[in-house]
Design a protein around this motif. Structure first.
Motif, PDB file in Angstrom:
ATOM      1  N   THR A  68      -5.831   2.303  -0.377  1.00 11.32           N
ATOM      2  CA  THR A  68      -4.834   2.263   0.694  1.00 11.32           C
ATOM      3  C   THR A  68      -5.495   2.588   2.020  1.00 11.32           C
ATOM      4  O   THR A  68      -6.516   3.264   2.083  1.00 11.32           O
ATOM      5  CB  THR A  68      -3.697   3.270   0.439  1.00 11.32           C
ATOM      6  OG1 THR A  68      -4.246   4.585   0.324  1.00 11.32           O
ATOM      7  CG2 THR A  68      -2.916   2.924  -0.814  1.00 11.32           C
ATOM      8  N   GLY A  69      -4.879   2.086   3.100  1.00 11.00           N
ATOM      9  CA  GLY A  69      -5.404   2.325   4.442  1.00 11.00           C
ATOM     10  C   GLY A  69      -6.584   1.422   4.738  1.00 11.00           C
ATOM     11  O   GLY A  69      -6.810   0.431   4.049  1.00 11.00           O
ATOM     12  N   GLY A  70      -7.341   1.766   5.749  1.00  8.23           N
ATOM     13  CA  GLY A  70      -8.500   0.971   6.119  1.00  8.23           C
ATOM     14  C   GLY A  70      -8.111  -0.326   6.812  1.00  8.23           C
ATOM     15  O   GLY A  70      -6.983  -0.506   7.259  1.00  8.23           O
ATOM     16  N   THR A  71      -9.077  -1.232   6.876  1.00  5.50           N
ATOM     17  CA  THR A  71      -8.919  -2.503   7.572  1.00  5.50           C
ATOM     18  C   THR A  71      -9.173  -3.651   6.614  1.00  5.50           C
ATOM     19  O   THR A  71     -10.121  -3.608   5.821  1.00  5.50           O
ATOM     20  CB  THR A  71      -9.939  -2.592   8.733  1.00  5.50           C
ATOM     21  OG1 THR A  71      -9.781  -1.439   9.565  1.00  5.50           O
ATOM     22  CG2 THR A  71      -9.727  -3.839   9.557  1.00  5.50           C
ATOM     23  N   LEU A  72      -8.345  -4.677   6.701  1.00  8.96           N
ATOM     24  CA  LEU A  72      -8.550  -5.854   5.860  1.00  8.96           C
ATOM     25  C   LEU A  72      -9.857  -6.546   6.240  1.00  8.96           C
ATOM     26  O   LEU A  72     -10.149  -6.718   7.422  1.00  8.96           O
ATOM     27  CB  LEU A  72      -7.400  -6.848   6.024  1.00  8.96           C
ATOM     28  CG  LEU A  72      -6.029  -6.408   5.543  1.00  8.96           C
ATOM     29  CD1 LEU A  72      -5.002  -7.501   5.847  1.00  8.96           C
ATOM     30  CD2 LEU A  72      -6.039  -6.096   4.071  1.00  8.96           C
ATOM     31  N   ARG A  73     -10.645  -6.949   5.241  1.00 11.58           N
ATOM     32  CA  ARG A  73     -11.844  -7.756   5.471  1.00 11.58           C
ATOM     33  C   ARG A  73     -11.420  -9.221   5.538  1.00 11.58           C
ATOM     34  O   ARG A  73     -10.680  -9.682   4.676  1.00 11.58           O
ATOM     35  CB  ARG A  73     -12.832  -7.613   4.327  1.00 11.58           C
ATOM     36  CG  ARG A  73     -13.484  -6.278   4.239  1.00 11.58           C
ATOM     37  CD  ARG A  73     -14.587  -6.332   3.175  1.00 11.58           C
ATOM     38  NE  ARG A  73     -14.882  -4.980   2.756  1.00 11.58           N
ATOM     39  CZ  ARG A  73     -15.034  -4.606   1.499  1.00 11.58           C
ATOM     40  NH1 ARG A  73     -14.931  -5.470   0.526  1.00 11.58           N
ATOM     41  NH2 ARG A  73     -15.290  -3.348   1.220  1.00 11.58           N
ATOM     42  N   LYS A  74     -11.871  -9.945   6.521  1.00  9.02           N
ATOM     43  CA  LYS A  74     -11.552 -11.369   6.658  1.00  9.02           C
ATOM     44  C   LYS A  74     -10.062 -11.641   6.455  1.00  9.02           C
ATOM     45  O   LYS A  74      -9.667 -12.397   5.567  1.00  9.02           O
ATOM     46  CB  LYS A  74     -12.376 -12.205   5.675  1.00  9.02           C
ATOM     47  CG  LYS A  74     -13.867 -12.084   5.861  1.00  9.02           C
ATOM     48  CD  LYS A  74     -14.601 -12.961   4.874  1.00  9.02           C
ATOM     49  CE  LYS A  74     -16.103 -12.756   4.994  1.00  9.02           C
ATOM     50  NZ  LYS A  74     -16.845 -13.522   4.004  1.00  9.02           N
ATOM     51  N   PRO A  75      -9.206 -11.020   7.274  1.00  9.41           N
ATOM     52  CA  PRO A  75      -7.768 -11.214   7.081  1.00  9.41           C
ATOM     53  C   PRO A  75      -7.348 -12.660   7.343  1.00  9.41           C
ATOM     54  O   PRO A  75      -7.896 -13.341   8.199  1.00  9.41           O
ATOM     55  CB  PRO A  75      -7.133 -10.274   8.105  1.00  9.41           C
ATOM     56  CG  PRO A  75      -8.192 -10.006   9.106  1.00  9.41           C
ATOM     57  CD  PRO A  75      -9.507 -10.163   8.414  1.00  9.41           C
ATOM     58  N   ALA A  76      -6.390 -13.107   6.573  1.00  9.41           N
ATOM     59  CA  ALA A  76      -5.821 -14.445   6.735  1.00  9.41           C
ATOM     60  C   ALA A  76      -4.321 -14.344   6.527  1.00  9.41           C
ATOM     61  O   ALA A  76      -3.865 -13.669   5.601  1.00  9.41           O
ATOM     62  CB  ALA A  76      -6.429 -15.408   5.720  1.00  9.41           C
TER      63      ALA A  76
END
Length: 120
Positions: A48-56
């Motif tokens: 949970t949390g953090g930043t999405l990698r390669k968000p789409a």
């Protein structure tokens, strides 16, 4: 899936079965709706949390009036082993099952004071 009106607010209750073979997929719901997971069977690592990698953009949610953003992973999130009987509160942040030890079954409760969930 069931969404009910509770004297002005809405609450969604969703039963989820996720097979161990399901690929890990991260998601961020573009809404302020908090999710509460109650694990009925199985175990796995939830990030949970953090930043999405390669968000789409995954597109409009099938559950309510918002857009979901998907990804193949999360950078900088917190990983926890979750098992039968555990309760997890996910306050509108990125989340994903990074790995499963077995198939997992859980309930999702979504309090929705903004009425984004569709009544069903």
């Amino acid at each position: 899936m069931r969404v009910v009106d509770t004297s002005g607010d809405r609450v969604g209750i969703f039963g989820v079965f996720r097979p161990k073979s399901a690929p890990p997929t991260a998601i961020l719901h573009q809404t302020k709706v908090t999710e509460i997971y109650y694990i009925l069977e199985g175990a796995g690592v939830l990030v949970t949390g953090g930043t999405l990698r390669k968000p789409a953009t995954a597109g409009p949610s099938t559950l309510g009036n918002w857009t979901d953003v998907g990804s193949n992973g999360i950078a900088g999130g917190v990983s926890r082993r979750i098992a039968k009987g555990d309760v997890v509160v996910i306050p509108g942040s990125s989340h994903m099952w990074a790995s499963l030890e077995s198939d997992i079954t859980y309930l999702i409760v979504r309090p929705d004071p903004d009425k984004k969930l569709r009544l069903k």
